[in-house]
Motif scaffolding. Structure first.
Motif, mmCIF file in Angstrom:
data_model
loop_
_atom_site.group_PDB
_atom_site.id
_atom_site.type_symbol
_atom_site.label_atom_id
_atom_site.label_comp_id
_atom_site.label_asym_id
_atom_site.label_seq_id
_atom_site.Cartn_x
_atom_site.Cartn_y
_atom_site.Cartn_z
ATOM 1 N N UNK A 52 19.395 -8.552 -7.872
ATOM 2 C CA UNK A 52 18.793 -9.751 -8.435
ATOM 3 C C UNK A 52 17.799 -10.446 -7.538
ATOM 4 N N UNK A 53 17.558 -9.907 -6.344
ATOM 5 C CA UNK A 53 16.546 -10.476 -5.457
ATOM 6 C C UNK A 53 15.173 -9.894 -5.789
ATOM 7 N N UNK A 54 14.136 -10.505 -5.228
ATOM 8 C CA UNK A 54 12.773 -10.028 -5.472
ATOM 9 C C UNK A 54 12.177 -9.501 -4.168
ATOM 10 N N UNK A 55 12.203 -8.190 -3.970
ATOM 11 C CA UNK A 55 11.593 -7.628 -2.762
ATOM 12 C C UNK A 55 10.076 -7.795 -2.799
ATOM 13 N N UNK A 56 9.506 -8.141 -1.667
ATOM 14 C CA UNK A 56 8.051 -8.188 -1.515
ATOM 15 C C UNK A 56 7.705 -7.162 -0.439
ATOM 16 N N UNK A 57 7.184 -6.021 -0.878
ATOM 17 C CA UNK A 57 6.958 -4.891 0.022
ATOM 18 C C UNK A 57 5.555 -4.957 0.616
ATOM 19 N N UNK A 58 5.489 -4.818 1.940
ATOM 20 C CA UNK A 58 4.215 -4.736 2.656
ATOM 21 C C UNK A 58 4.037 -3.305 3.162
ATOM 22 N N UNK A 268 15.103 -8.446 -16.296
ATOM 23 C CA UNK A 268 15.205 -7.832 -17.630
ATOM 24 C C UNK A 268 15.146 -6.310 -17.549
ATOM 25 N N UNK A 269 15.714 -5.662 -18.539
ATOM 26 C CA UNK A 269 15.705 -4.204 -18.595
ATOM 27 C C UNK A 269 14.263 -3.690 -18.550
ATOM 28 N N UNK A 270 14.052 -2.634 -17.787
ATOM 29 C CA UNK A 270 12.709 -2.077 -17.644
ATOM 30 C C UNK A 270 11.976 -2.556 -16.406
ATOM 31 N N UNK A 271 12.581 -3.516 -15.671
ATOM 32 C CA UNK A 271 11.946 -4.002 -14.445
ATOM 33 C C UNK A 271 11.931 -2.898 -13.388
ATOM 34 N N UNK A 272 10.820 -2.756 -12.709
ATOM 35 C CA UNK A 272 10.682 -1.798 -11.608
ATOM 36 C C UNK A 272 10.039 -2.501 -10.420
ATOM 37 N N UNK A 273 10.112 -1.876 -9.266
ATOM 38 C CA UNK A 273 9.416 -2.416 -8.098
ATOM 39 C C UNK A 273 7.913 -2.463 -8.347
ATOM 40 N N UNK A 274 7.406 -1.455 -9.013
ATOM 41 C CA UNK A 274 5.976 -1.408 -9.311
ATOM 42 C C UNK A 274 5.556 -2.611 -10.150
ATOM 43 N N UNK A 275 6.360 -2.965 -11.159
ATOM 44 C CA UNK A 275 6.019 -4.105 -12.013
ATOM 45 C C UNK A 275 6.150 -5.425 -11.268
ATOM 46 N N UNK A 276 7.152 -5.529 -10.403
ATOM 47 C CA UNK A 276 7.306 -6.761 -9.627
ATOM 48 C C UNK A 276 6.128 -6.980 -8.687
ATOM 49 N N UNK A 277 5.429 -5.893 -8.335
ATOM 50 C CA UNK A 277 4.300 -5.985 -7.405
ATOM 51 C C UNK A 277 2.948 -5.847 -8.113
ATOM 52 N N UNK A 278 2.948 -5.889 -9.436
ATOM 53 C CA UNK A 278 1.698 -5.741 -10.197
ATOM 54 C C UNK A 278 0.953 -4.465 -9.827
ATOM 55 N N UNK A 281 1.860 -2.419 -3.450
ATOM 56 C CA UNK A 281 2.490 -3.247 -2.415
ATOM 57 C C UNK A 281 1.494 -4.229 -1.813
ATOM 58 N N UNK A 282 2.011 -5.213 -1.099
ATOM 59 C CA UNK A 282 1.157 -6.107 -0.327
ATOM 60 C C UNK A 282 0.530 -5.319 0.828
ATOM 61 N N UNK A 283 -0.587 -5.795 1.383
ATOM 62 C CA UNK A 283 -1.226 -5.054 2.490
ATOM 63 C C UNK A 283 -0.403 -5.119 3.774
ATOM 64 N N UNK A 284 -0.866 -4.395 4.783
ATOM 65 C CA UNK A 284 -0.145 -4.309 6.043
ATOM 66 C C UNK A 284 0.040 -5.658 6.721
ATOM 67 N N UNK A 285 1.139 -5.778 7.453
ATOM 68 C CA UNK A 285 1.474 -7.027 8.148
ATOM 69 C C UNK A 285 0.779 -7.073 9.502
ATOM 70 N N UNK A 286 0.253 -8.246 9.851
ATOM 71 C CA UNK A 286 -0.394 -8.428 11.151
ATOM 72 C C UNK A 286 0.379 -9.374 12.058
ATOM 73 N N UNK A 287 1.249 -10.212 11.468
ATOM 74 C CA UNK A 287 1.952 -11.198 12.295
ATOM 75 C C UNK A 287 3.292 -11.569 11.659
ATOM 76 N N UNK A 288 4.319 -11.717 12.508
ATOM 77 C CA UNK A 288 5.634 -12.206 12.080
ATOM 78 C C UNK A 288 6.049 -13.301 13.062
#
Length: 434
Positions: A52-58, A268-278, A281-288
């Motif tokens: 039920x969480x929303x991963x944001x993949x970089x 909802x049924x049919x949700x995928x990682x691809x759909x959650x990210x439109x 994925x987000x671009x590469x990370x430069x700073x944390x």
């Protein structure tokens, strides 16, 4: 994988009807940063989405990370595995996802494996043709026996492997805790050279064992490693019963990207990682860095910064000290030192596609296969043959090498690498028009 450092049945948890776990309902939909879209990142994102969480993949490059299957142009389903390419059946967590995606696997053509009709060992200019392990010359069988005895003598190997196979956590911990102080700071070569089994044999035995090894091939590129690393491999059967994924292993992380789970909380049924990210994925990370309110601030190369309660880093650890700017307070000084000193093993592969698996054709004079899986002390080191069917193109990994052997090939342009490989193999197969 259940092993001495991680005696936890992860595969049982991911197959459990209740899933890996749960999060409070008020946390559903909350974003979690996942840095890296390789197998580790994609697996974590997939399981967190199910909770039920929303991963944001970089991801700085491409989905798949070190699972990279390069397609040959004009040949459907024919690939060169530029990253990981052989996966032991003991990797039960990995095969859980392979099966879930409906992908096919088959035995990897290692030396003397059921998927390899014949093996050629070429050392010091002498070539040996073998179809079964029983045909190994006496010296090779002695070396294999020395290795088995050394493992038993130095690590109580039978008990350790049996405890791992039975998933006897208490017994694994008992044995492993005794081995760690003995072998943690001693090398694999030290283990071999000081064992009674090898010490009573000529140095040439250690040399041949390093060049050829058994199971997947040579061991000498691992000689500088801690012996514990080798024990982890052999105790978990990582060097046995290896398989490949038909059509390319990159299908696994990419499949998880597009797969909608049967059971999922909140979404909802049919949700995928691809759909959650439109779609990407987000671009590469430069700073944390740390942010106000105990948040983690993640900045990407497009200049966007987002705040997260949690951030999971799955990329190779050296990127935290080179590619990204990381706030020093995120880790202790000792952990930073460990990240800086992590040792990586370079590898090099050179692939070509053939019009057919010609190596299965018989030499009319000798009755032998025209070409075989080849282990050698020449530049190529290991040559692997991939048979995709008599009516389909074949693939040859002309050279698979590690460490200093790999560094001889990596700087060269591909045409030069292919030429060097063909020249080396021509000396082993002088009558074959490669």
């Amino acid at each position: 994988m259940f092993g001495p450092d991680f005696p936890f049945a992860f595969d049982d948890w991911i197959k459990h009807p209740s899933g890996l776990g749960s999060v409070p309902a008020h946390r559903h939909g909350q974003e979690v940063a996942i840095i890296g879209a390789g197998m580790a990142g994609m697996t974590a994102a997939f399981e967190l989405m199910k909770m039920g969480l929303k991963p944001v993949i970089y991801e700085a490059a491409r989905i798949g990370g070190r699972l990279r299957s390069q397609k040959f142009e004009g040949a459907d389903g024919i690939v060169a595995e530029l990253g990981g390419m052989r996966f032991p059946v003991s990797s039960t967590g990995f095969y859980h996802y392979v099966d879930q995606l409906g992908l096919e696997s088959r035995p990897f053509p290692n030396p003397l494996s059921p998927a390899t009709p014949s093996t050629v060992v070429d050392l010091e200019g002498e070539t040996i043709y073998i179809e079964t392990a029983q045909q190994l010359p006496p010296m090779f069988r002695e070396i294999q026996d020395c290795w088995s005895k050394a493992l038993e003598e130095g690590a109580g190997f039978t008990d350790l492997r049996q405890a791992v196979r039975e998933r006897d956590t208490a017994r694994v911990k008992e044995i492993w805790n005794q081995l760690v102080p003995i072998w943690d700071d001693r090398s694999f070569y030290d283990f071999v050279a000081t064992s009674y089994a090898f010490a009573g044999k000529p140095y040439h035995y250690r040399e041949v064992f390093g060049q050829v090894g058994f199971g997947t091939g040579g061991w000498d590129s691992d000689y500088p490693n801690s012996m514990l690393e080798i024990l982890r491999v052999v105790a978990t059967d990582c060097d046995e019963h290896q398989r490949l994924v038909v059509g390319g292993v990159e299908q696994v992380p990419r499949g998880l990207w597009r797969l909608s789970p049967d059971k999922m909380v909140h979404w909802p049924r049919g949700t995928t990682l691809e759909r959650l990210h439109d779609g990407a994925p987000r671009p590469g990370v430069t700073r944390i860095e740390r942010a106000y309110g105990d948040k983690i601030a993640v900045s990407d190369r497009w200049g966007h910064t987002r705040l997260f309660d949690a951030c999971l880093v799955t990329v190779q650890s050296w990127l935290l000290t080179t590619y990204m700017q990381c706030e020093e307070s995120l880790f202790s000084p000792k952990l930073w030192m460990a990240l800086d000193r992590t040792r990586y093993m370079q590898s090099s592969k050179t692939f070509v596609m053939t019009d057919r698996p010609f190596w299965k054709e018989k030499d009319p004079k000798t009755g032998r296969d025209a070409m075989s899986m080849t282990l050698t002390d020449r530049l190529t080191r290991g040559t692997y043959l991939f048979d995709n069917g008599d009516d389909r193109p074949g693939v040859i990994c002309l050279s698979y090498s590690w460490m200093s052997d790999a560094l001889k090939m990596l700087p060269l342009p591909v045409d030069k690498r292919v030429r060097l490989c063909l020249d080396a193999l021509k000396k082993i197969y002088p009558h074959l028009d490669l």
